[in-house]
Design a protein around this motif. Structure first.
Motif, PDB file in Angstrom:
ATOM      1  N   ARG A  20      10.692  -7.481 -12.534  1.00 50.08           N
ATOM      2  CA  ARG A  20       9.386  -8.412 -12.491  1.00 50.08           C
ATOM      3  C   ARG A  20       8.985  -8.457 -13.907  1.00 50.08           C
ATOM      4  O   ARG A  20       8.815  -7.088 -14.376  1.00 50.08           O
ATOM      5  CB  ARG A  20       8.331  -8.330 -11.652  1.00 50.08           C
ATOM      6  CG  ARG A  20       8.509  -8.514 -10.023  1.00 50.08           C
ATOM      7  CD  ARG A  20       7.419  -8.050  -9.073  1.00 50.08           C
ATOM      8  NE  ARG A  20       6.060  -8.282  -9.570  1.00 50.08           N
ATOM      9  CZ  ARG A  20       5.726  -9.648  -8.717  1.00 50.08           C
ATOM     10  NH1 ARG A  20       6.219 -10.208  -8.091  1.00 50.08           N
ATOM     11  NH2 ARG A  20       4.390  -9.861  -9.304  1.00 50.08           N
ATOM     12  N   ASP A  22       5.905  -8.762 -15.646  1.00 57.18           N
ATOM     13  CA  ASP A  22       4.345  -9.411 -15.542  1.00 57.18           C
ATOM     14  C   ASP A  22       3.596  -8.507 -16.577  1.00 57.18           C
ATOM     15  O   ASP A  22       4.158  -7.646 -17.470  1.00 57.18           O
ATOM     16  CB  ASP A  22       3.952  -9.017 -14.169  1.00 57.18           C
ATOM     17  CG  ASP A  22       4.153  -7.607 -13.646  1.00 57.18           C
ATOM     18  OD1 ASP A  22       4.210  -6.664 -14.583  1.00 57.18           O
ATOM     19  OD2 ASP A  22       4.336  -7.444 -12.413  1.00 57.18           O
ATOM     20  N   THR A  23       2.144  -8.399 -16.105  1.00 54.29           N
ATOM     21  CA  THR A  23       1.144  -7.869 -16.908  1.00 54.29           C
ATOM     22  C   THR A  23       1.573  -6.372 -17.569  1.00 54.29           C
ATOM     23  O   THR A  23       1.529  -5.865 -18.523  1.00 54.29           O
ATOM     24  CB  THR A  23      -0.101  -7.806 -16.592  1.00 54.29           C
ATOM     25  OG1 THR A  23      -0.432  -9.149 -16.043  1.00 54.29           O
ATOM     26  CG2 THR A  23      -1.223  -7.560 -17.571  1.00 54.29           C
ATOM     27  N   MET A  24       2.193  -5.691 -16.196  1.00 54.07           N
ATOM     28  CA  MET A  24       2.372  -4.169 -16.432  1.00 54.07           C
ATOM     29  C   MET A  24       3.933  -4.025 -17.030  1.00 54.07           C
ATOM     30  O   MET A  24       3.708  -2.811 -17.894  1.00 54.07           O
ATOM     31  CB  MET A  24       2.657  -3.593 -14.926  1.00 54.07           C
ATOM     32  CG  MET A  24       1.260  -3.747 -14.008  1.00 54.07           C
ATOM     33  SD  MET A  24       0.036  -3.249 -14.806  1.00 54.07           S
ATOM     34  CE  MET A  24       0.203  -1.352 -14.481  1.00 54.07           C
ATOM     35  N   TYR A  52      10.573 -12.534 -11.237  1.00 59.04           N
ATOM     36  CA  TYR A  52       9.436 -13.432 -11.528  1.00 59.04           C
ATOM     37  C   TYR A  52       8.858 -12.972 -13.053  1.00 59.04           C
ATOM     38  O   TYR A  52       9.088 -12.075 -13.605  1.00 59.04           O
ATOM     39  CB  TYR A  52       8.419 -12.599 -10.629  1.00 59.04           C
ATOM     40  CG  TYR A  52       6.614 -12.942 -10.798  1.00 59.04           C
ATOM     41  CD1 TYR A  52       6.323 -14.073 -10.542  1.00 59.04           C
ATOM     42  CD2 TYR A  52       5.735 -11.980 -11.744  1.00 59.04           C
ATOM     43  CE1 TYR A  52       5.128 -14.358 -10.678  1.00 59.04           C
ATOM     44  CE2 TYR A  52       4.587 -12.374 -11.776  1.00 59.04           C
ATOM     45  CZ  TYR A  52       4.180 -13.480 -11.325  1.00 59.04           C
ATOM     46  OH  TYR A  52       3.005 -13.941 -11.468  1.00 59.04           O
ATOM     47  N   ILE A  53       8.131 -14.079 -13.564  1.00 64.09           N
ATOM     48  CA  ILE A  53       7.546 -14.131 -14.865  1.00 64.09           C
ATOM     49  C   ILE A  53       6.094 -14.291 -14.843  1.00 64.09           C
ATOM     50  O   ILE A  53       5.891 -15.321 -14.283  1.00 64.09           O
ATOM     51  CB  ILE A  53       8.395 -14.630 -15.774  1.00 64.09           C
ATOM     52  CG1 ILE A  53       8.115 -14.285 -17.320  1.00 64.09           C
ATOM     53  CG2 ILE A  53       8.562 -15.974 -15.548  1.00 64.09           C
ATOM     54  CD1 ILE A  53       9.031 -14.699 -18.175  1.00 64.09           C
ATOM     55  N   SER A  55       2.180 -14.676 -17.116  1.00 69.72           N
ATOM     56  CA  SER A  55       1.907 -15.124 -18.598  1.00 69.72           C
ATOM     57  C   SER A  55       2.188 -14.263 -19.549  1.00 69.72           C
ATOM     58  O   SER A  55       2.364 -14.678 -20.782  1.00 69.72           O
ATOM     59  CB  SER A  55       0.304 -15.793 -18.486  1.00 69.72           C
ATOM     60  OG  SER A  55      -0.405 -14.787 -17.996  1.00 69.72           O
ATOM     61  N   ALA A  56       1.937 -12.847 -19.232  1.00 72.25           N
ATOM     62  CA  ALA A  56       2.095 -11.871 -20.114  1.00 72.25           C
ATOM     63  C   ALA A  56       3.534 -11.955 -20.578  1.00 72.25           C
ATOM     64  O   ALA A  56       3.955 -11.655 -21.859  1.00 72.25           O
ATOM     65  CB  ALA A  56       1.839 -10.640 -19.639  1.00 72.25           C
TER      66      ALA A  56
END
Lengths: 99, 719
Positions: A20, A22-24, A52-53, A55-56
């Motif tokens: 994933r 993501d933000t992390m 998954y992607i 906005s970050a």
């Protein structure tokens, strides 16, 4: 969780992402991209195993695309439907080269 | 810490003292053991040496003594025997001469003219004279033999006067007459001057000679008249087979008596005859007194039997015999002419006296030396104990002082550390800690630690303060952000044409999502739903800018596409960090229900027609705001009928994630919406929120969750 596999050959780099984005995990990719990109003429991002992607993650892609626009080209390969939908929704399909 | 006799002992001190004590005690035990062992060894050596020396002395002494005695006693005995025998040899020779003369005279007595003899006369006394004595009742003038024998008067007188050892010379005849030559004529007379009668044939020398039929010696006895010790040797006279008389000589034993009487206590000389009887012995008899008294045969004693048997023929040499339970040296030597022997007996104890004395003296010296040595050892031991006690005391004191000195800096350090922990003062290195050993290192480490701890506490305090400050600031920021969004509901209580409700729940204190709605003019309601890339403070700051710019542009009365284009232009001009924001913006004409909207990379809006259900409206999408310079956005138009509902959201809703990383998804979202499709916007949002919470459950809220719901009721209501 994100695993990044990096291969560089004759100024052409490939980053294979798994998991994933993501933000992390985006800062990890940002760091890898920042270290890898100088001197590259072509950058390929393999999204075959990217689930998954967020906005970050999009921000990192935007930043990389902008940088590669100056020194060569960047393309995305094996983008799955979920991620492609996100690209479509956010309009990223217009600025990214998706093979 | 422990107090003993008022002196305080620390743990290190106690341990050190204990160690010192242990080492000293061990050393003492070892030395005591060694000295005791040595002592014992020495005593044993002294004892052994003493025994050895005594044995050696004893052996040497007895050997020497024996050699000396062997030499002297043997030769002495031999000499005595020879001397005595010589005397007897001469006397025997005389006796034989006399016998043969008497025999030859008597054998031819018919041819011999008798020679007159007289009885003893007082005038004869004092010189050698011949006279006649008779048995009771015998008339010597009638004797045929006496006149013949009387011819021997002259040779007998000569014999007597020539030899000191011959006391008397006489011939007894079978007819009872007796011819005698001596110097004691007077004693043979009675008071009237008449001769005493003399029982000649009853005398022992007379009977003894006949019985022996040859040379015979009588026992030693005092002379009948003078009392001198005499022995009589005699021999019978025969003419053919006829016994005619006996010739005899009285022998004075004075010379033998001399050496016999030289006997001293423990050293005895005897003359023993062939019958084993003691002829001569020392006064009192000496060791053989009993035998002499009883006149018994010495040969009854087996020890003497062998000796005497040997002594008959030769010198026995020094022998050791056992008499009456005691050891004696004995030497015997023969007197061949008489068949006697000389016997010398010496008490071994006497010979050993010097040895005993020597041993006793030596023992005395030895014992004195041992006593001195033991005294010395005792003193040394006492001195050793005193020294040990002194060393122990001094060592303990020294150990106490040195450990005290050693421990002192540690104690001071402890105090200093304790006080510094109370007062918060820094533990500092002092000169007294500079002991050039581990203590100095410890002190340095403490000083270093103290400094670091102080700095660390300061840093922690600062960080904590900073955190608290940031926390306070963030909580303030949360309130500010919340306040920035329209948050009073019902939002437009005086407008019946529509009902609107919205909510924002940031994942962190502040979020990057935002919604907005405001009336541009009396007939136009502008609605905004936006999502800034990223979260937290950076997203919040970007969101604030975006919101203000969007609102400013919208308030200019621009169309949504133009609003987005202008906003993108404004943000891109100052966007260094590649931040972007997805925006859906729509302007609803309240009077007609005409909605003009534009989408800059935001989620599809959800629409519900008055008689239908909530459905995604896949509108045209432009690129996100802030991503690229100079993007042109397109807008689209929708007609809302009264009763229609519009649902706007950020990706936090479909992308809410449960513990298994499953996405909530648009399907579940639509399901939730449709379950509340006829309800007011507030209820619709609550339902969706409930559905999301039910799905996510305990998983952490990952993204900002922002929703907006509009219900268009139509302008007729207002009219």
């Amino acid at each position: 969780m994100l695993n990044i596999t990096k291969t560089i050959e004759d100024g052409r780099g490939t980053l294979s992402l798994e998991g994933r984005l993501d933000t992390m995990t985006a800062p990890e990719l940002e760091q890898v991209v920042r270290d890898t990109i100088p001197g590259l003429t072509a950058l390929t991002l393999d999204f075959a195993k990217l689930d998954y992607i967020s906005s970050a993650g999009l921000r990192v892609l935007l930043s990389a695309q902008k940088q590669m626009n100056k020194q060569g080209s960047m393309k995305l390969t094996n983008v799955n439907e979920t991620v492609l939908e996100i690209f479509e929704v956010t309009g990223f399909v217009d600025i990214l080269t998706i093979a | 810490m422990k107090k003993i006799f008022g002196i305080t002992f620390g743990g290190v001190q106690r341990k050190t003292l204990r160690l010192v004590l242990l080492v000293l005690l061990l050393a003492c035990a070892m030395f005591t053991g060694i000295s005791l062992y040595q002592n014992r060894q020495l005593v044993r050596v002294v004892e052994d040496t003493r025994t050895e020396q005594q044995t050696s002395i004893s052996t040497l002494s007895s050997q020497t003594m024996r050699a000396v005695i062997d030499g002297s006693l043997t030769s002495t005995t031999q000499l005595q025997a020879q001397l005595a025998d010589n005397d007897f040899l001469e006397i025997t020779r005389n006796l034989y001469t006399l016998q043969s003369m008497a025999q030859s005279l008597l054998e031819k007595r018919e041819d011999v003219i008798p020679q007159p003899v007289s009885p003893p006369l007082a005038s004869m006394d004092g010189a050698s004279a011949a006279y006649v004595l008779t048995e009771e009742g015998v008339d010597y003038t009638q004797s045929e033999l006496l006149g013949v024998i009387a011819h021997l008067s002259s040779p007998m007188i000569a014999m007597h006067s020539n030899s000191e050892k011959i006391d008397g010379c006489f011939i007894g005849l079978e007819d009872g007459t007796f011819l005698c030559v001596d110097e004691k004529a007077a004693v043979k007379l009675d008071e009237t001057g008449r001769p005493l009668s003399f029982p000649v044939r009853e005398r022992p020398w007379y009977t003894g000679a006949i019985e022996a039929d040859g040379l015979n010696y009588t026992d030693v006895m005092p002379d009948t008249f003078s009392g001198r010790l005499l022995v009589t040797c005699s021999i019978p006279i025969r003419a053919g087979d006829e016994l005619l008389g006996v010739v005899g000589l009285d022998v004075v034993l004075e010379s033998m008596d001399d050496f016999v009487s030289t006997s001293t206590e423990g050293c005895y000389a005897y003359v023993v005859n062939s019958n084993g009887r003691v002829i001569l012995g020392p006064e009192g008899g000496g060791i053989l007194a009993e035998e002499i008294d009883r006149q018994s045969d010495l040969r009854e004693d087996p020890a003497l039997l062998e000796l005497l048997a040997l002594a008959q023929t030769k010198n026995t040499g020094l022998r050791t015999i056992d008499l009456k339970g005691q050891a004696y040296y004995a030497v015997g030597a023969p007197m061949p002419s008489v068949g006697w022997s000389v016997l010398n007996i010496v008490d071994q104890q006497l010979t050993q006296q010097s040895e005993v004395q020597m041993l006793a003296d030596y023992d005395g010296i030895n014992q004195a030396a041992t006593a001195k040595f033991e005294d010395g050892v005792g003193k040394t031991r006492t001195l050793g104990f005193i020294l040990f006690a002194a060393v122990l005391a001094l060592s303990l004191i020294a150990a106490y002082i040195s450990t005290k000195r050693m421990v002192k800096p540690i104690e001071q350090m402890t105090k200093s550390i304790q006080s510094s922990s109370v007062s918060g003062k820094l533990f500092e290195m002092k000169d007294e800690y500079k002991t050039n050993d581990e203590i100095e290192l410890l002190a340095e480490a403490f000083a270093d630690l103290s400094k670091k701890t102080k700095r660390y506490i300061k840093e922690i305090t600062e960080i904590t303060a900073e955190k608290e400050r940031i926390g306070a600031e963030l909580s303030l920021a949360t309130r500010i952000q919340a306040a920035m969004l329209p948050h009073i509901f019902p939002a437009f209580p005086d407008r019946a044409e529509f009902d609107i409700y919205a909510s924002m729940d940031p994942a962190k204190e502040v979020g990057g999502d935002f919604y907005d709605y405001f009336l541009v003019d009396d007939d136009h309601l502008c609605m905004v739903m936006a999502d800034v890339s990223g979260k937290g403070v950076p997203a919040a700051l970007f969101m604030m800018a975006s919101k203000i710019i969007l609102q400013s542009c919208a308030m200019l009365g621009k169309a949504p596409a133009e609003i987005l284009t202008m906003t993108n232009q404004a943000i891109c001009s100052n966007n260094q960090e590649e931040m972007f924001v997805t925006v859906w913006v729509g302007v609803l004409e309240l009077s007609t229900g005409r909605l003009i909207a534009a989408n800059a990379g935001h989620e599809y809006p959800v629409l519900k027609k008055p008689d239908g259900s909530f459905e995604l409206f896949k509108d045209k999408h432009g690129f996100v705001i802030g991503g690229m310079d100079g993007i042109k956005y397109k807008e689209y138009e929708l007609q809302l009928e009264p009763g229609a509902k519009l649902f706007l959201y950020t990706d936090g809703v479909p992308e809410a994630t449960d513990a298994g990383n499953a996405l909530f998804g648009t399907e579940r979202m639509l399901e939730a919406l449709n379950s509340a499709q006829d309800k007011a916007p507030l209820e619709v949002l609550k339902t969706v929120r409930g559905a999301v919470d039910g799905f996510v459950q305990d998983a952490e809220q990952f993204d900002d969750l922002t929703m907006l719901c509009l219900e268009y009721k139509g302008s007729e209501t207002r009219k």
